[in-house]
Design a protein around this motif. Sequence first.
Motif, mmCIF file in Angstrom:
data_model
loop_
_atom_site.group_PDB
_atom_site.id
_atom_site.type_symbol
_atom_site.label_atom_id
_atom_site.label_comp_id
_atom_site.label_asym_id
_atom_site.label_seq_id
_atom_site.Cartn_x
_atom_site.Cartn_y
_atom_site.Cartn_z
ATOM 1 N N VAL A 261 0.823 -1.205 0.000
ATOM 2 C CA VAL A 261 0.000 0.000 0.000
ATOM 3 C C VAL A 261 0.856 1.253 0.000
ATOM 4 O O VAL A 261 0.584 2.230 -0.721
ATOM 5 N N TYR A 262 1.930 1.263 0.786
ATOM 6 C CA TYR A 262 2.725 2.467 0.996
ATOM 7 C C TYR A 262 4.107 2.054 1.480
ATOM 8 O O TYR A 262 4.256 1.038 2.146
ATOM 9 N N LYS A 263 5.142 2.817 1.112
ATOM 10 C CA LYS A 263 6.516 2.522 1.494
ATOM 11 C C LYS A 263 6.897 1.100 1.087
ATOM 12 O O LYS A 263 7.467 0.328 1.863
ATOM 13 N N GLN A 264 6.611 0.764 -0.173
ATOM 14 C CA GLN A 264 6.796 -0.607 -0.649
ATOM 15 C C GLN A 264 8.246 -1.080 -0.581
ATOM 16 O O GLN A 264 8.498 -2.286 -0.483
ATOM 17 N N MET A 265 9.197 -0.177 -0.639
ATOM 18 C CA MET A 265 10.597 -0.599 -0.619
ATOM 19 C C MET A 265 11.038 -1.106 0.749
ATOM 20 O O MET A 265 12.117 -1.669 0.878
ATOM 21 N N TYR A 266 10.206 -0.944 1.763
ATOM 22 C CA TYR A 266 10.518 -1.507 3.073
ATOM 23 C C TYR A 266 10.584 -3.033 2.982
ATOM 24 O O TYR A 266 11.308 -3.679 3.739
ATOM 25 N N LEU A 267 9.813 -3.608 2.061
ATOM 26 C CA LEU A 267 9.872 -5.045 1.812
ATOM 27 C C LEU A 267 11.091 -5.416 0.979
ATOM 28 O O LEU A 267 11.811 -6.355 1.305
ATOM 29 N N PHE A 268 11.325 -4.680 -0.087
ATOM 30 C CA PHE A 268 12.337 -5.107 -1.059
ATOM 31 C C PHE A 268 13.758 -4.684 -0.697
ATOM 32 O O PHE A 268 14.701 -5.417 -0.932
ATOM 33 N N ARG A 269 13.930 -3.473 -0.195
ATOM 34 C CA ARG A 269 15.242 -2.894 0.118
ATOM 35 C C ARG A 269 16.096 -2.774 -1.159
ATOM 36 O O ARG A 269 15.870 -3.437 -2.157
ATOM 37 N N GLY A 270 17.063 -1.904 -1.111
ATOM 38 C CA GLY A 270 17.961 -1.755 -2.247
ATOM 39 C C GLY A 270 17.527 -0.669 -3.215
ATOM 40 O O GLY A 270 16.805 0.265 -2.853
ATOM 41 N N ASP A 271 17.950 -0.790 -4.464
ATOM 42 C CA ASP A 271 17.694 0.234 -5.476
ATOM 43 C C ASP A 271 16.197 0.381 -5.760
ATOM 44 O O ASP A 271 15.441 -0.597 -5.720
ATOM 45 N N THR A 272 15.777 1.596 -6.061
ATOM 46 C CA THR A 272 14.387 1.885 -6.414
ATOM 47 C C THR A 272 14.323 2.244 -7.889
ATOM 48 O O THR A 272 14.866 3.267 -8.307
ATOM 49 N N ASP A 273 13.680 1.394 -8.670
ATOM 50 C CA ASP A 273 13.614 1.581 -10.121
ATOM 51 C C ASP A 273 12.426 2.491 -10.475
ATOM 52 O O ASP A 273 11.378 2.025 -10.904
ATOM 53 N N ILE A 274 12.620 3.791 -10.295
ATOM 54 C CA ILE A 274 11.549 4.747 -10.552
ATOM 55 C C ILE A 274 11.155 4.747 -12.030
ATOM 56 O O ILE A 274 9.968 4.807 -12.371
ATOM 57 N N ASP A 275 12.118 4.654 -12.914
ATOM 58 C CA ASP A 275 11.805 4.639 -14.350
ATOM 59 C C ASP A 275 10.952 3.417 -14.696
ATOM 60 O O ASP A 275 10.020 3.507 -15.498
ATOM 61 N N GLY A 276 11.270 2.256 -14.087
ATOM 62 C CA GLY A 276 10.496 1.049 -14.347
ATOM 63 C C GLY A 276 9.067 1.191 -13.881
ATOM 64 O O GLY A 276 8.133 0.785 -14.573
ATOM 65 N N LEU A 277 8.874 1.783 -12.693
ATOM 66 C CA LEU A 277 7.525 1.997 -12.191
ATOM 67 C C LEU A 277 6.770 2.990 -13.064
ATOM 68 O O LEU A 277 5.592 2.788 -13.385
ATOM 69 N N ALA A 278 7.434 4.052 -13.485
ATOM 70 C CA ALA A 278 6.781 5.072 -14.308
ATOM 71 C C ALA A 278 6.248 4.481 -15.605
ATOM 72 O O ALA A 278 5.180 4.881 -16.093
ATOM 73 N N GLN A 279 6.955 3.501 -16.151
ATOM 74 C CA GLN A 279 6.538 2.896 -17.414
ATOM 75 C C GLN A 279 5.232 2.107 -17.268
ATOM 76 O O GLN A 279 4.561 1.830 -18.262
ATOM 77 N N THR A 280 4.868 1.768 -16.031
ATOM 78 C CA THR A 280 3.619 1.026 -15.817
ATOM 79 C C THR A 280 2.419 1.963 -15.681
ATOM 80 O O THR A 280 1.279 1.500 -15.604
ATOM 81 N N GLN A 281 2.675 3.264 -15.646
ATOM 82 C CA GLN A 281 1.613 4.244 -15.426
ATOM 83 C C GLN A 281 1.338 5.037 -16.699
ATOM 84 O O GLN A 281 2.114 5.005 -17.653
ATOM 85 N N LYS A 282 0.251 5.795 -16.698
ATOM 86 C CA LYS A 282 -0.117 6.596 -17.856
ATOM 87 C C LYS A 282 -0.396 8.037 -17.436
ATOM 88 O O LYS A 282 -0.797 8.303 -16.302
ATOM 89 N N GLY A 283 -0.171 8.964 -18.372
ATOM 90 C CA GLY A 283 -0.551 10.354 -18.200
ATOM 91 C C GLY A 283 0.049 10.992 -16.970
ATOM 92 O O GLY A 283 1.247 10.863 -16.681
ATOM 93 N N ILE A 284 -0.806 11.657 -16.197
ATOM 94 C CA ILE A 284 -0.340 12.406 -15.038
ATOM 95 C C ILE A 284 0.238 11.496 -13.963
ATOM 96 O O ILE A 284 1.113 11.904 -13.185
#
Length: 402
Positions: A261-284
């Motif tokens: 729901v929130y602060k998802q990297m608390y589970l994964f730890r390490g690098d945050t692939d913001i570009d990868g996440l952005a590619q899953t979204q549209k528009g604003i």
Amino acid sequence: MDSFKTHDAYSPAKLGPITLPNRTIKAATSEGRSPDGKVTQALIDFHRGFIEGGTGMTTLAYCAISPEGFAAPGEILMIRDNIPGLRQFTKAMHDAGGLASAQLGHAGPVANKNITGVRPVAPSRFANPTSFQICREISKKEINEIIIQFADAAEVAADSGFDAVELHFGHLYLVSSFLSPWINKRKDEYGGSIENRTRLAKEILLAVKDRVKDRLAIIIKLSMSDGIKGSIWLDESTETARILDETGAVDAFELTMGSSVYKQMYLFRGDTDIDGLAQTQKGIFRLGVKLFGKQMLGVYPYEHLYMLKSARQFQLIIKNAQLILLGGINDAVHIQRAMEEGFGFVALGRALLREPDLINRLKNNNQGQGFCIHCNKCMFSVYQTTNCVFTQDYATSSKEAI
């Protein structure tokens, strides 16, 4: 629980009514290989790679107990109509020499109306800070239906030849959200004290046990903490574990952390692939991810065995079930450390995505190390087909429903 007893990680091991070829488990990593909610050849090939690579049991994830419970595209719907394909899945794992577990869950506040077609539910009215969706409060009638759906799904798993079910009580999915005082503001018997907030988890567990008896092992995936102020932390998650363990219905707890729901990297730890996440979204939303993604996801450095310190807190509390250690297990030394500290099993996710044959390599080299660098570029591949960017994608095989 066999506390503080050193195990041989690569020898057969009992887990409730079943025996695994060894003490390694492929952790649930939602696959995205079931576009119609059914088993595909791509899904079978993906998991068979882990079993052929030496893993004792692989976890089919994520298996929604109802269409409203989907968390992401391409997940399995655990209903009787899908038993023929599920039987092919379990047969393939057994023929390859390993076992199969089905992760059962309802997304609750993690769900998205764009996927399910309905408004998400939560213990109380709740605004998801990541998806911006407003969840409605689930009714008691719907709670009773959810309990039955979990039992139905477990029976489907047993009838399909699965060796275990993993009840997803973590990551602020529906059951986990009842455990969280951040989300659960109910005034009835499902809210307030930790005993009340654990009630749904206990009722689901007992319904599942009553339905499947000893036909398969029952694993509980439980969040120890989720990194969110005012939500789940060790003082209450250990109490939840104690309540569930005292039923005698749990064969193992897979201890996890974090939230979807929130602060998802608390589970994964390490690098945050913001570009990868952005590619899953549209528009604003794509722009929003680029501007505020790290703030929403959180930034947490990776370290090996990062869940171990918290997981130790459960060792003196759990009397009946075994404990499965997850989080930052990437080489032979980590597995041996878990065995020396008395954990019954280890679960690996990203390390096996990188190297499906990792376990075969490690059991022949007690100093062997995995190649996963925790870049987390696999994290957002769930919106297509989950895979490591450095490893062949098994989804090249047929995506036709079986």
